[in-house]
Design a protein around this motif. Structure first.
Motif, PDB file in Angstrom:
ATOM      1  N   UNK A  24       2.437 -20.412   6.651  1.00 56.98           N
ATOM      2  CA  UNK A  24       3.410 -20.085   7.682  1.00 56.98           C
ATOM      3  C   UNK A  24       2.750 -19.464   8.901  1.00 56.98           C
ATOM      4  N   UNK A  25       3.208 -19.898  10.058  1.00 58.43           N
ATOM      5  CA  UNK A  25       2.826 -19.254  11.306  1.00 58.43           C
ATOM      6  C   UNK A  25       3.901 -18.233  11.622  1.00 58.43           C
ATOM      7  N   UNK A  26       3.513 -16.991  11.764  1.00 59.03           N
ATOM      8  CA  UNK A  26       4.505 -15.923  11.910  1.00 59.03           C
ATOM      9  C   UNK A  26       4.880 -15.640  13.357  1.00 59.03           C
ATOM     10  N   UNK A  27       4.046 -16.082  14.287  1.00 60.75           N
ATOM     11  CA  UNK A  27       4.334 -15.650  15.648  1.00 60.75           C
ATOM     12  C   UNK A  27       4.137 -16.711  16.721  1.00 60.75           C
ATOM     13  N   UNK A  28       3.888 -17.945  16.332  1.00 64.54           N
ATOM     14  CA  UNK A  28       3.907 -19.002  17.334  1.00 64.54           C
ATOM     15  C   UNK A  28       4.152 -20.353  16.670  1.00 64.54           C
ATOM     16  N   UNK A  29       4.497 -21.304  17.488  1.00 67.19           N
ATOM     17  CA  UNK A  29       4.838 -22.620  16.971  1.00 67.19           C
ATOM     18  C   UNK A  29       3.593 -23.491  16.930  1.00 67.19           C
ATOM     19  N   UNK A  30       3.295 -23.965  15.751  1.00 69.98           N
ATOM     20  CA  UNK A  30       2.061 -24.713  15.525  1.00 69.98           C
ATOM     21  C   UNK A  30       2.364 -26.203  15.409  1.00 69.98           C
ATOM     22  N   UNK A  31       1.902 -26.981  16.364  1.00 66.93           N
ATOM     23  CA  UNK A  31       2.118 -28.422  16.284  1.00 66.93           C
ATOM     24  C   UNK A  31       1.140 -29.078  15.328  1.00 66.93           C
ATOM     25  N   UNK A  32      -0.011 -28.449  15.141  1.00 64.35           N
ATOM     26  CA  UNK A  32      -1.041 -29.015  14.273  1.00 64.35           C
ATOM     27  C   UNK A  32      -1.494 -27.975  13.263  1.00 64.35           C
ATOM     28  N   UNK A  33      -1.598 -28.406  12.016  1.00 63.16           N
ATOM     29  CA  UNK A  33      -2.075 -27.526  10.950  1.00 63.16           C
ATOM     30  C   UNK A  33      -3.155 -28.257  10.172  1.00 63.16           C
ATOM     31  N   UNK A  34      -4.044 -27.488   9.586  1.00 65.52           N
ATOM     32  CA  UNK A  34      -5.152 -28.045   8.822  1.00 65.52           C
ATOM     33  C   UNK A  34      -5.183 -27.411   7.434  1.00 65.52           C
ATOM     34  N   UNK A  35      -5.570 -28.225   6.472  1.00 65.40           N
ATOM     35  CA  UNK A  35      -5.773 -27.709   5.120  1.00 65.40           C
ATOM     36  C   UNK A  35      -7.228 -27.917   4.730  1.00 65.40           C
ATOM     37  N   UNK A  36      -7.851 -26.829   4.277  1.00 69.79           N
ATOM     38  CA  UNK A  36      -9.238 -26.851   3.842  1.00 69.79           C
ATOM     39  C   UNK A  36      -9.314 -26.478   2.361  1.00 69.79           C
ATOM     40  N   UNK A  37     -10.410 -26.894   1.768  1.00 75.75           N
ATOM     41  CA  UNK A  37     -10.682 -26.523   0.383  1.00 75.75           C
ATOM     42  C   UNK A  37     -12.100 -25.952   0.351  1.00 75.75           C
ATOM     43  N   UNK A  38     -12.278 -24.910  -0.425  1.00 77.82           N
ATOM     44  CA  UNK A  38     -13.594 -24.293  -0.511  1.00 77.82           C
ATOM     45  C   UNK A  38     -13.914 -24.022  -1.971  1.00 77.82           C
ATOM     46  N   UNK A  39     -14.930 -24.701  -2.474  1.00 78.45           N
ATOM     47  CA  UNK A  39     -15.400 -24.451  -3.828  1.00 78.45           C
ATOM     48  C   UNK A  39     -16.382 -23.280  -3.791  1.00 78.45           C
ATOM     49  N   UNK A  40     -16.606 -22.627  -4.951  1.00 81.01           N
ATOM     50  CA  UNK A  40     -17.477 -21.435  -4.975  1.00 81.01           C
ATOM     51  C   UNK A  40     -18.839 -21.698  -4.344  1.00 81.01           C
ATOM     52  N   UNK A  41     -19.214 -20.798  -3.473  1.00 76.04           N
ATOM     53  CA  UNK A  41     -20.520 -20.819  -2.803  1.00 76.04           C
ATOM     54  C   UNK A  41     -20.721 -22.074  -1.959  1.00 76.04           C
ATOM     55  N   UNK A  42     -19.642 -22.695  -1.562  1.00 74.06           N
ATOM     56  CA  UNK A  42     -19.743 -23.831  -0.653  1.00 74.06           C
ATOM     57  C   UNK A  42     -18.946 -23.547   0.609  1.00 74.06           C
ATOM     58  N   UNK A  43     -19.101 -24.407   1.583  1.00 69.75           N
ATOM     59  CA  UNK A  43     -18.401 -24.190   2.840  1.00 69.75           C
ATOM     60  C   UNK A  43     -16.997 -24.770   2.800  1.00 69.75           C
ATOM     61  N   UNK A  44     -16.283 -24.587   3.879  1.00 68.10           N
ATOM     62  CA  UNK A  44     -14.935 -25.139   3.976  1.00 68.10           C
ATOM     63  C   UNK A  44     -15.018 -26.640   4.232  1.00 68.10           C
ATOM     64  N   UNK A  45     -14.232 -27.376   3.485  1.00 65.61           N
ATOM     65  CA  UNK A  45     -14.163 -28.821   3.683  1.00 65.61           C
ATOM     66  C   UNK A  45     -12.747 -29.173   4.095  1.00 65.61           C
ATOM     67  N   UNK A  46     -12.627 -29.829   5.224  1.00 64.31           N
ATOM     68  CA  UNK A  46     -11.308 -30.227   5.695  1.00 64.31           C
ATOM     69  C   UNK A  46     -10.725 -31.287   4.773  1.00 64.31           C
ATOM     70  N   UNK A  47      -9.473 -31.062   4.355  1.00 63.04           N
ATOM     71  CA  UNK A  47      -8.793 -32.037   3.503  1.00 63.04           C
ATOM     72  C   UNK A  47      -7.915 -32.953   4.336  1.00 63.04           C
ATOM     73  N   UNK A  48      -7.130 -32.340   5.243  1.00 62.93           N
ATOM     74  CA  UNK A  48      -6.173 -33.140   5.998  1.00 62.93           C
ATOM     75  C   UNK A  48      -5.706 -32.380   7.221  1.00 62.93           C
ATOM     76  N   UNK A  49      -5.232 -33.156   8.172  1.00 62.77           N
ATOM     77  CA  UNK A  49      -4.641 -32.633   9.400  1.00 62.77           C
ATOM     78  C   UNK A  49      -3.183 -33.066   9.419  1.00 62.77           C
ATOM     79  N   UNK A  50      -2.293 -32.137   9.662  1.00 61.75           N
ATOM     80  CA  UNK A  50      -0.886 -32.526   9.738  1.00 61.75           C
ATOM     81  C   UNK A  50      -0.314 -32.141  11.091  1.00 61.75           C
ATOM     82  N   UNK A  51       0.485 -33.016  11.616  1.00 61.70           N
ATOM     83  CA  UNK A  51       1.197 -32.777  12.860  1.00 61.70           C
ATOM     84  C   UNK A  51       2.686 -32.714  12.558  1.00 61.70           C
TER      85      UNK A  51
END
Lengths: 115, 111
Positions: A24-51
């Motif tokens: 949830x965005x608590x204080x502004x309207x977000x037209x685009x959101x991203x979901x990332x996944x991060x496995x232990x000791x690894x970096x963030x990997x983008x899963x998907x972009x939603x509009x």
């Protein structure tokens, strides 16, 4: 910057069940959101972009039928992990982008453990 | 494919030391490079760099970008135990809003 919340902050579930994570965005309207996944000791990997109001765009290798994304409003995006398996155990983080795309604001993350 | 490489992967120093973290990138239509600090939860924003040669500074942290050589450095002076974290570098390009992250540098500060 924008304030982003995620719920739940952690979840443990049995293999084969589905889990829904809210961002949830608590204080502004977000037209685009991203979901990332991060496995232990690894970096963030983008899963998907939603509009807002349209289908999500998934990254290569991410199953769209397994990771259902709904961005029904400018303040809420949900990620549903369907038929979760132990290998889906990870840290899931959402982020929001303002219309100028200059910065992304991250949620606090959801730690999913699938038994 | 866009690529971000960070070095070193991990670094252990004593409190008070100065550290330099490196980030190199290959990306089409480069827009900006961002540095984040990640402790136990989600990343927190440190800097966004878009122009070469202009240092950004926040307290003991500073960062600079070289768009010709395609790299950035993050400096932390007079390190403190609270600086222990994973530092992530990410790049954004024009045309889409996606961020490509590096693997991060795990920094540990010994008291």
């Amino acid at each position: 910057g924008a304030v982003v919340s995620q719920h739940p902050s952690w979840v443990i579930c049995k293999s084969g069940t589905s889990v829904k994570i809210e961002c949830r965005s608590l204080d502004f309207q977000a037209t685009t959101m991203f979901w990332y996944r991060q496995f232990p000791k690894q970096s963030l990997m983008l899963m998907a972009t939603s509009n807002e109001g349209s289908k999500a765009t998934y990254e290569q290798g991410v199953e769209k039928d397994k990771f259902l994304i709904n961005h029904a409003s400018l303040t809420l995006s949900t990620l549903t992990v369907t038929s979760a398996h132990p290998e889906d155990s990870s840290f899931y983080i959402c982020s929001l982008s303002d219309t100028s795309y200059n910065e992304q604001f991250f949620g606090p993350g959801t730690r999913l453990t699938v038994l | 494919e866009d690529k971000v490489v960070q070095s070193p992967l991990s670094l252990v120093v004593h409190e008070g030391d100065t550290v330099t973290l490196n980030c190199s990138y290959e990306v089409t239509n480069f827009r900006s490079l961002l540095w984040y600090k990640q402790e136990k939860k989600a990343p927190t924003f440190l800097f966004m760099l878009t122009s070469s040669g202009i240092e950004k500074k926040s307290g003991r942290l500073s960062s600079i970008l070289d768009k010709k050589e395609l790299f950035s450095i993050l400096n932390i002076t007079a390190t403190q135990t609270g600086d222990s974290a994973v530092y992530l570098c990410a790049v954004a390009n024009f045309g889409n809003e996606k961020l490509t992250f590096g693997t991060g540098t795990r920094l540990t500060i010994i008291p």
